[in-house]
Design an enzyme around this catalytic site. Structure first.
Site, PDB file in Angstrom:
ATOM      1  N   PHE A 185       0.836  -1.199   0.000  1.00 50.87           N
ATOM      2  CA  PHE A 185       0.000   0.000   0.000  1.00 50.87           C
ATOM      3  C   PHE A 185       0.876   1.257   0.000  1.00 50.87           C
ATOM      4  CE2 PHE A 185      -2.285   3.292   2.514  1.00 50.87           C
ATOM      5  CZ  PHE A 185      -3.310   3.540   1.607  1.00 50.87           C
ATOM      6  N   MET A 236      -0.728  32.965 -23.285  1.00 48.80           N
ATOM      7  CA  MET A 236       0.438  32.684 -24.117  1.00 48.80           C
ATOM      8  C   MET A 236       0.120  31.626 -25.174  1.00 48.80           C
ATOM      9  SD  MET A 236       3.479  33.784 -24.594  1.00 48.80           S
ATOM     10  CE  MET A 236       4.257  34.429 -23.113  1.00 48.80           C
TER      11      MET A 236
END
Length: 566
Positions: A110, A467
Site C-alpha cells: 500500500f 500565451m
C-alpha cells in the site's frame, strides 16, 4: 535517537530552521519527532506540489537550502513536478520521503512507489536508505551535495522501519570548504582585448554562485555592453548603464541586436537555453565564445566555445576586474552603438492617460515597479504576465525575481511566494499570476491564511491561457483550441472565502490606488486585475526561429502568421 530524531538533529546542525511538508503513514515517525522539536518550523502546505515549490521559493529568495517532506506513494509522486522545477533551475533542495517498511519494498505494498526509478532524471542525486546506520552519513552527504558545485535537489527515500530504528549518536563534523583559486585567464583576457564588439551574457549562475557583488564590480569596471537571460534578470542591478536587458524569444530588440552584431560573446553562468538563443545557427553568427561556468557539462553542449573555463565565479571575477581596472577595454564606439540601440530598442510601455481605458499588462507592471519598495520580491507564475514582469519590472537583485525558467511550471508562483515570505519575514513579497496559473495551486490560499502571511497576490485575468492563445493566433492561423477560461470563479469572493481581503480593478484610473491599497494593507490581500483577452506579449520570436526575426506589433502585418510551427 531513532532515525526520525536524527534527521532533526541534522537539521539543527545545518541551521535548517524551516521545512515544508505534508504528513502521511510512512513519514509519520518524523512528524511524531517534530512534536517535541522547538527549533524546526514546519509549514503545512495543502498539496505536496505546494510543499516542493514553497521549498524552491524559500531557497531562491534566501540562498539557503530548501527542504520539503512527504510520505510514500502519492505523497512522493505529488512532489515530482516541484522537484523537477528545482532541478531545471539548479535550486538547492533536500527532499525527504517516507517509504514502506524495508521488508515490503518490491511487493506492491500500500502506497509503495519506486521513487528512485521515477526521479532519476530530475535530481542531482538520490538515495534509498537500506540500513539504519547509513542514515547519518547520507544526510550529511546529501545536504552538502545539494548546495555545492552546481546546486540542485537531492532526494532521500527512507523506509518507515529506518525512521523508527535506534541509531547511535554520531558527532557532527564541521564542513570545511577550501577556497578555489581562479584558473588561468590570460587567454580570455587576450580575446576580450582583441575584440572590437565584445558582449557580456550572464544568467542564473551568478546568484547560484553567490557572486552578485563581484559580478557587478566586474561589469562596472569593464563597462561591457551586457545582456541577461530570464534567470539573470537583476544581475546588473536596476541602474546599470550598460545593461541592454533580456535577450531571446521575448527579449528586447536592443539585446538581440547586440548579440547578432557582437564579435565576442562572454557567457557566464548561463547554459544557452533555446528560449534565449532561438535558432542556434542564427545566434551570434559573427562571435567567438568564451564560456565560464561551474558545471563543465554545459560546455560545448549547444555551441562550441573557443575557451571553456570552469571555476569559482568570485575568484574569476576578481582576476578579470583587476585586469580591466589596470588597462581598460578600448571599445568606446561599440558602447555608443549599444547605447543607441538601448534607447530605441528597449522595452517601453506608455501609461495610458485615458482614465476609463482598459488596463494593459505592460503599463500595469511598469506602474507596480515604480510603486513597490526596491527590495520587493516578485514570484511569477508562467505565461504572458511572466514575460511582462521580465520586460517591465526593474529588479535590483536576481533573488528578487523568482520565476520558473527551465520547466515553465504553471502554479509555481503562489507556493514560491509563500516560501519566499518565510525566508524574508519583513520583506514585501508579491505573487504575480495569470488566471490560468493561479488556479493550479489555489489551495495554498489556505496556507497563507493559516500562517497569516502578509503576501500580496495579483491576478492578471484575461479569461484565457494567454500565451497559448497568442501562439495559436500568430502561428496556427488563429485556430483557438482549449484556451478559454471564461468560467473562472469570482476571484475576489474566492479570496474572501479564505478570509483574505480582495478587490478588483478594470480601468486605468484604478491602477495606482489598487496597487497602493494592497501594499499598505497589514496582512495578505488580493488584487484582481482585468485585462483584455486579445493583448499580446511583444516582441516575440516564433518557436524554432532566429532571434533576428523578431515580430513586434508594428511588423506583425508582414509576418507569415499562417505557417504552423511545431
Amino acid at each position: 535517537m531513532n532515525g526520525a530524531q536524527h534527521i532533526l538533529e541534522a537539521f539543527h546542525h545545518h541551521n535548517v530552521q524551516t521545512v515544508f511538508g505534508y504528513p502521511g503513514g510512512c513519514i509519520m515517525p518524523l512528524y511524531d519527532a517534530l512534536v517535541d522539536d522547538v527549533l524546526v518550523e514546519h509549514v503545512l502546505c495543502r498539496h505536496e506540489q505546494g510543499c516542493a515549490l514553497a521549498a524552491d521559493g524559500y531557497a531562491r529568495a534566501s540562498a539557503r537550502l530548501g527542504v520539503c517532506i512527504a510520505t510514500s506513494g502519492p505523497g512522493a509522486t505529488n512532489l515530482i513536478t516541484g522537484v523537477a522545477n528545482a532541478h531545471r533551475d539548479s535550486v538547492p533542495m533536500l527532499v525527504i520521503t517516507g517509504q514502506v517498511p524495508s521488508s515490503l519494498i518490491g511487493t506492491d505494498a500500500f502506497q509503495e512507489t519506486d521513487v528512485l526509478g521515477m526521479t532519476l532524471g530530475i535530481v542531482k542525486h538520490s538515495y534509498l536508505v537500506e540500513r539504519a546506520e547509513e542514515l547519518p552519513g547520507i544526510l550529511e552527504e546529501a545536504m552538502e551535495l545539494a548546495q555545492t558545485g552546481r546546486p540542485g535537489p537531492v532526494w532521500i527515500d527512507i523506509p518507515k522501519d529506518v525512521l523508527l530504528a535506534d541509531i547511535a549518536a554520531v558527532p557532527s563534523q564541521p564542513v570545511t570548504r577550501s577556497q578555489t583559486a581562479a584558473p588561468d585567464l590570460g587567454s580570455a583576457i587576450a580575446l576580450l582585448r582583441a575584440a572590437q564588439k565584445p558582449l557580456l551574457y550572464s544568467g542564473g549562475g551568478i546568484s547560484l554562485a553567490h557572486a552578485e557583488d563581484s559580478f557587478r564590480e566586474f561589469a562596472e569596471c569593464s563597462a561591457l555592453p551586457a545582456v541577461v537571460t530570464l534567470k539573470g534578470i537583476g544581475n546588473p542591478g536596476k541602474h546599470s548603464a550598460h545593461n541592454l536587458g533580456m535577450l531571446g524569444m521575448h527579449g528586447s530588440r536592443a539585446a538581440n541586436r547586440a548579440v547578432d552584431e557582437c564579435d565576442l560573446l562572454l557567457v557566464i553562468g548561463a547554459r544557452l537555453d533555446d528560449r534565449a538563443t532561438g535558432k542556434l545557427n542564427g545566434f551570434a553568427p559573427n562571435a567567438r565564445t568564451i564560456h565560464i561556468d561551474t558545471d563543465a557539462a554545459e560546455f560545448n553542449k549547444l555551441r562550441t566555445a573557443e575557451l571553456a573555463i570552469r571555476g569559482d565565479l568570485n575568484a574569476i571575477f576578481g582576476v578579470l576586474t583587476q585586469a580591466f581596472r589596470e588597462t581598460p577595454l578600448a571599445i568606446s564606439d561599440w558602447r555608443k552603438e549599444c547605447q543607441t540601440w538601448r534607447t530605441t530598442g528597449g522595452f517601453q510601455a506608455a501609461d495610458n492617460e485615458e482614465p476609463l481605458a482598459p488596463i494593459t499588462g505592460p503599463a500595469f507592471i511598469r506602474r507596480l515597479s515604480h510603486i513597490a519598495p526596491d527590495n520587493t520580491i516578485i514570484a511569477c507564475d508562467v505565461g504572458q504576465h511572466q514575460m511582462w514582469v521580465a520586460q517591465y519590472y526593474q529588479f535590483d537583485h536576481p533573488r528578487h525575481h523568482l520565476t520558473s525558467g527551465g520547466l515553465g511550471t504553471m502554479g509555481f508562483g503562489l507556493p514560491a511566494a509563500i516560501g519566499a515570505q518565510f525566508a524574508n519575514r519583513a520583506t514585501t513579497v508579491i505573487n504575480v499570476a495569470g488566471d490560468g496559473s493561479f488556479m493550479m495551486n489555489a489551495q495554498e490560499l489556505a496556507t497563507i491564511r493559516r500562517y497569516n502571511l502578509p503576501l500580496k497576490l495579483i491576478i492578471m485575468d484575461n479569461q484565457c491561457l494567454g500565451m497559448v492563445r497568442q501562439q495559436q493566433e500568430l502561428f496556427y492561423n488563429n485556430r483557438e483550441s482549449q484556451i478559454n477560461l471564461d468560467d473562472n470563479p469570482d476571484f475576489v469572493a474566492m479570496a474572501r472565502a479564505f478570509d483574505i481581503p480582495a478587490l478588483k480593478i478594470e480601468r486605468t484610473d484604478q491602477v495606482r490606488r489598487g496597487i497602493e491599497t494592497i501594499l499598505a494593507y497589514n496582512g495578505p490581500m488580493l488584487l484582481h486585475v482585468a485585462i483584455a483577452r486579445e493583448e499580446n506579449v511583444w516582441p516575440i520570436v516564433k518557436p524554432g526561429g532566429s532571434n533576428r526575426e523578431m515580430i513586434d506589433e508594428a511588423r506583425r502585418a508582414s509576418a507569415d502568421t499562417k505557417e504552423i510551427v511545431a
